[in-house]
Design a protein around this motif. Structure first.
Motif, PDB file in Angstrom:
ATOM      1  N   ASP A  56      30.764  14.746  63.488  1.00 35.16           N
ATOM      2  CA  ASP A  56      29.769  15.850  63.332  1.00 35.16           C
ATOM      3  C   ASP A  56      28.998  15.603  62.099  1.00 35.16           C
ATOM      4  OD1 ASP A  56      30.204  16.897  65.374  1.00 35.16           O
ATOM      5  OD2 ASP A  56      31.545  18.736  64.751  1.00 35.16           O
ATOM      6  N   ALA A  57      29.759  15.620  60.968  1.00 36.48           N
ATOM      7  CA  ALA A  57      28.879  15.257  59.656  1.00 36.48           C
ATOM      8  C   ALA A  57      28.213  14.067  59.483  1.00 36.48           C
ATOM      9  CB  ALA A  57      30.189  15.235  58.408  1.00 36.48           C
ATOM     10  N   VAL A  58      28.565  13.092  59.951  1.00 35.48           N
ATOM     11  CA  VAL A  58      27.869  11.732  59.975  1.00 35.48           C
ATOM     12  C   VAL A  58      26.799  11.875  60.855  1.00 35.48           C
ATOM     13  CG1 VAL A  58      27.972   9.186  60.128  1.00 35.48           C
ATOM     14  CG2 VAL A  58      30.059  10.414  59.375  1.00 35.48           C
ATOM     15  N   ARG A  59      26.816  12.160  62.003  1.00 35.57           N
ATOM     16  CA  ARG A  59      25.605  12.585  62.924  1.00 35.57           C
ATOM     17  C   ARG A  59      24.576  13.309  62.265  1.00 35.57           C
ATOM     18  NH1 ARG A  59      25.446  11.539  68.606  1.00 35.57           N
ATOM     19  NH2 ARG A  59      23.545  12.954  69.297  1.00 35.57           N
ATOM     20  N   GLN A  60      25.090  14.527  61.623  1.00 35.51           N
ATOM     21  CA  GLN A  60      23.974  15.468  61.024  1.00 35.51           C
ATOM     22  C   GLN A  60      23.392  14.706  59.846  1.00 35.51           C
ATOM     23  OE1 GLN A  60      25.883  19.089  60.345  1.00 35.51           O
ATOM     24  NE2 GLN A  60      26.816  19.439  62.253  1.00 35.51           N
ATOM     25  N   MET A  61      24.072  13.974  59.028  1.00 34.35           N
ATOM     26  CA  MET A  61      23.562  13.473  57.891  1.00 34.35           C
ATOM     27  C   MET A  61      22.393  12.150  58.472  1.00 34.35           C
ATOM     28  SD  MET A  61      23.904  10.209  56.639  1.00 34.35           S
ATOM     29  CE  MET A  61      25.446   9.254  57.013  1.00 34.35           C
ATOM     30  N   ARG A  62      22.883  11.610  59.604  1.00 37.28           N
ATOM     31  CA  ARG A  62      21.997  10.582  60.089  1.00 37.28           C
ATOM     32  C   ARG A  62      20.439  11.102  60.555  1.00 37.28           C
ATOM     33  NH1 ARG A  62      24.661   7.460  64.781  1.00 37.28           N
ATOM     34  NH2 ARG A  62      22.657   6.516  64.636  1.00 37.28           N
ATOM     35  N   PHE A  63      21.025  12.544  61.087  1.00 31.91           N
ATOM     36  CA  PHE A  63      19.574  13.102  61.757  1.00 31.91           C
ATOM     37  C   PHE A  63      18.783  13.674  60.535  1.00 31.91           C
ATOM     38  CE2 PHE A  63      17.705  17.158  62.432  1.00 31.91           C
ATOM     39  CZ  PHE A  63      16.918  17.008  63.618  1.00 31.91           C
ATOM     40  N   HIS A  64      19.254  14.317  59.600  1.00 24.60           N
ATOM     41  CA  HIS A  64      18.573  14.929  58.356  1.00 24.60           C
ATOM     42  C   HIS A  64      17.851  13.452  57.460  1.00 24.60           C
ATOM     43  CE1 HIS A  64      19.683  18.769  59.005  1.00 24.60           C
ATOM     44  NE2 HIS A  64      20.752  18.724  59.198  1.00 24.60           N
ATOM     45  N   GLU A  65      18.401  12.284  57.404  1.00 26.01           N
ATOM     46  CA  GLU A  65      17.848  11.480  56.696  1.00 26.01           C
ATOM     47  C   GLU A  65      17.200  10.395  57.579  1.00 26.01           C
ATOM     48  OE1 GLU A  65      18.224  11.005  53.495  1.00 26.01           O
ATOM     49  OE2 GLU A  65      19.908  12.475  52.791  1.00 26.01           O
ATOM     50  N   GLY A  66      16.859  10.990  59.029  1.00 28.13           N
ATOM     51  CA  GLY A  66      16.269   9.836  59.463  1.00 28.13           C
ATOM     52  C   GLY A  66      16.698   8.392  60.054  1.00 28.13           C
ATOM     53  N   LEU A  67      17.885   8.402  60.036  1.00 27.60           N
ATOM     54  CA  LEU A  67      18.429   6.885  60.174  1.00 27.60           C
ATOM     55  C   LEU A  67      18.683   6.775  61.646  1.00 27.60           C
ATOM     56  CD1 LEU A  67      21.338   7.193  57.366  1.00 27.60           C
ATOM     57  CD2 LEU A  67      19.098   6.173  57.256  1.00 27.60           C
ATOM     58  N   PRO A 127      34.726  12.622  59.186  1.00 25.82           N
ATOM     59  CA  PRO A 127      35.690  12.108  59.932  1.00 25.82           C
ATOM     60  C   PRO A 127      37.090  11.903  59.323  1.00 25.82           C
ATOM     61  CG  PRO A 127      33.705  10.632  59.581  1.00 25.82           C
ATOM     62  CD  PRO A 127      33.590  12.074  58.875  1.00 25.82           C
ATOM     63  N   SER A 128      37.924  11.986  60.150  1.00 25.61           N
ATOM     64  CA  SER A 128      39.286  12.149  59.530  1.00 25.61           C
ATOM     65  C   SER A 128      40.421  11.231  60.312  1.00 25.61           C
ATOM     66  CB  SER A 128      39.928  13.660  59.442  1.00 25.61           C
ATOM     67  OG  SER A 128      39.924  14.269  60.725  1.00 25.61           O
ATOM     68  N   GLY A 129      41.649  11.208  59.972  1.00 22.96           N
ATOM     69  CA  GLY A 129      42.585  10.566  60.650  1.00 22.96           C
ATOM     70  C   GLY A 129      42.246   9.018  60.749  1.00 22.96           C
ATOM     71  N   GLN A 221      34.206   3.357  48.608  1.00 19.86           N
ATOM     72  CA  GLN A 221      32.884   3.153  49.329  1.00 19.86           C
ATOM     73  C   GLN A 221      32.317   4.797  49.387  1.00 19.86           C
ATOM     74  OE1 GLN A 221      31.053   0.560  51.252  1.00 19.86           O
ATOM     75  NE2 GLN A 221      29.536   2.223  50.694  1.00 19.86           N
ATOM     76  N   ALA A 222      31.149   4.799  48.803  1.00 21.10           N
ATOM     77  CA  ALA A 222      30.238   6.062  48.708  1.00 21.10           C
ATOM     78  C   ALA A 222      29.104   5.804  49.605  1.00 21.10           C
ATOM     79  CB  ALA A 222      29.504   6.314  47.242  1.00 21.10           C
ATOM     80  N   ILE A 223      29.167   6.810  50.682  1.00 20.60           N
ATOM     81  CA  ILE A 223      28.003   6.857  51.694  1.00 20.60           C
ATOM     82  C   ILE A 223      27.273   8.218  51.584  1.00 20.60           C
ATOM     83  CG2 ILE A 223      27.369   6.921  54.010  1.00 20.60           C
ATOM     84  CD1 ILE A 223      29.924   5.478  54.566  1.00 20.60           C
ATOM     85  N   PHE A 224      26.087   8.001  50.894  1.00 21.69           N
ATOM     86  CA  PHE A 224      25.324   9.296  50.791  1.00 21.69           C
ATOM     87  C   PHE A 224      26.123  10.401  49.936  1.00 21.69           C
ATOM     88  CE2 PHE A 224      22.765   7.546  54.051  1.00 21.69           C
ATOM     89  CZ  PHE A 224      21.519   7.710  53.565  1.00 21.69           C
ATOM     90  N   GLY A 225      26.536   9.903  48.914  1.00 24.00           N
ATOM     91  CA  GLY A 225      27.438  10.799  47.914  1.00 24.00           C
ATOM     92  C   GLY A 225      28.921  11.333  48.150  1.00 24.00           C
TER      93      GLY A 225
END
Length: 268
Positions: A56-67, A127-129, A221-225
Motif C-alpha cells: 500500500d505505502a509503496v503503491r501510494q508513493m509511486r502514485f503521488h510521485e508519478g513514477l 512492506p513488512s516480513g 537503503q533510503a527510498i523517498f526518506g
C-alpha cells in the motif's frame, strides 16, 4: 562470468539487472548483463520486486510521485469523494494530470451532489516480513556486486564467499524465512539537496554500507526518506540498534557526509 546468486555460468544472459526497480525511479543503478542471470532476474521481478511495489505505502508513493512502471503506467489508487463514495484514481505518467473512475452503482449519489471534496490516501502500510527483507537482501547483494564489478578477482571472491550464502538464499529462496529489517523515516519524502551544478534535486533514493565496531556489515537503503537497514551477515539488527544508540540515532547514509536536506515547496 557467473551469476552472483545461483553461481551458474551467465555469460550468455541478455538482461541487465536494475538494483532498484525502474518503477522506483531508478535508471542508473544497473548491473551489466550476466552479473545476475536471466533466470534470477526474471524471478526477482515477479516474486520479490512485485510484492514490494504492490504494498500500500509503496503503491501510494509511486502514485503521488508519478513514477511509472516499465510499461509506462503510474499505479492507480483508491480514494473517496467526501464522505463515502469510492473512486479509482489515475495519474498520467507524462503530464501528471489526475482522473477518476466512479463505480456505476454510485452514479446517482454523485449526480445528486452539487460539490464535494476528493480525498486521497497518503499513508498505507509499509512492506513488512519476508516481502521487505527479501527485497532488501536482493538490493544489498547487488549493491555489493556493483562495488566490485570492475575487479574480476574480487567479484569472484564475492560470488564464492560462503558467509554471504544466507543473504543470497534469503533473497533468492526465502530461506531462512525470518530476517529482521530496521525501518524508520529519516527525512520527508519531498527532501531535496543542492547538486554540484547548483540545481535542487529531490532525494529519491540513496544507499551505503556501515561497518560497526563489532565488525558487522549493514546495508542501509533510503527510498523517498524511509530508511531500511539489513544485516549482511545474519537475520538480526541488534548491532545496528547499538550503533544508532551510540551515534544519537544518526543515519549512516548522511551523518558522516553532513548532507543538508531541505523541504521542497508544495506541489501546485
Amino acid at each position: 562470468m557467473r551469476c552472483i546468486f545461483c553461481r551458474i555460468e551467465s555469460s550468455g544472459s541478455r538482461s541487465v539487472e536494475h538494483i532498484l526497480p525502474e518503477s522506483l525511479g531508478n535508471s542508473k543503478l544497473v548491473l551489466p548483463k550476466g552479473v545476475v542471470c536471466d533466470k534470477c532476474n526474471n524471478y526477482f521481478a515477479k516474486a520479490v520486486e512485485k510484492p514490494f511495489l504492490e504494498a500500500d505505502a509503496v503503491r501510494q508513493m509511486r502514485f503521488h510521485e508519478g513514477l511509472p512502471s516499465k510499461k509506462g503506467r503510474v499505479p492507480s489508487i483508491i480514494g473517496l469523494l467526501d464522505p463515502d463514495v469510492p473512486v479509482q484514481l489515475f495519474r498520467d505518467a507524462k503530464d501528471g494530470s489526475l482522473s477518476a473512475a466512479v463505480p456505476t452503482e454510485h452514479f446517482s449519489r454523485l449526480a445528486a451532489r452539487p460539490e464535494g471534496r476528493l480525498l486521497m490516501p497518503m499513508g498505507g502500510a509499509l512492506p513488512s516480513g519476508a516481502v521487505l527483507s527479501r527485497f532488501l537482501a536482493k538490493v544489498a547483494a547487488e549493491s555489493m556486486a556493483a562495488r566490485l564489478i570492475h575487479d574480476a578477482g574480487l567479484l569472484e571472491q564475492f560470488i564464492d564467499d560462503p558467509q554471504l550464502d544466507p543473504l543470497r538464499n534469503h533473497a533468492r529462496r526465502g530461506q531462512p524465512m525470518d530476517w529482521s529489517v530496521h525501518v524508520r523515516r529519516i527525512y520527508s519524502s519531498n527532501a531535496r539537496t543542492l547538486g554540484a551544478d547548483g540545481s535542487w534535486r529531490q532525494v529519491m533514493h540513496e544507499s551505503d554500507f556501515l561497518v560497526t565496531p563489532g565488525q558487522e556489515i549493514y546495508f542501509a537503503q533510503a527510498i523517498f526518506g524511509v530508511e531500511f537497514a539489513i544485516n549482511i551477515g545474519g537475520p538480526d539488527v541488534d548491532g545496528y540498534l547499538a550503533w544508532l544508540d551510540a551515534n544519537n540515532q544518526a543515519s549512516p547514509l548522511y551523518a558522516p557526509k553532513n548532507l543538508e536536506l531541505y523541504e521542497m515547496p508544495a506541489k501546485p
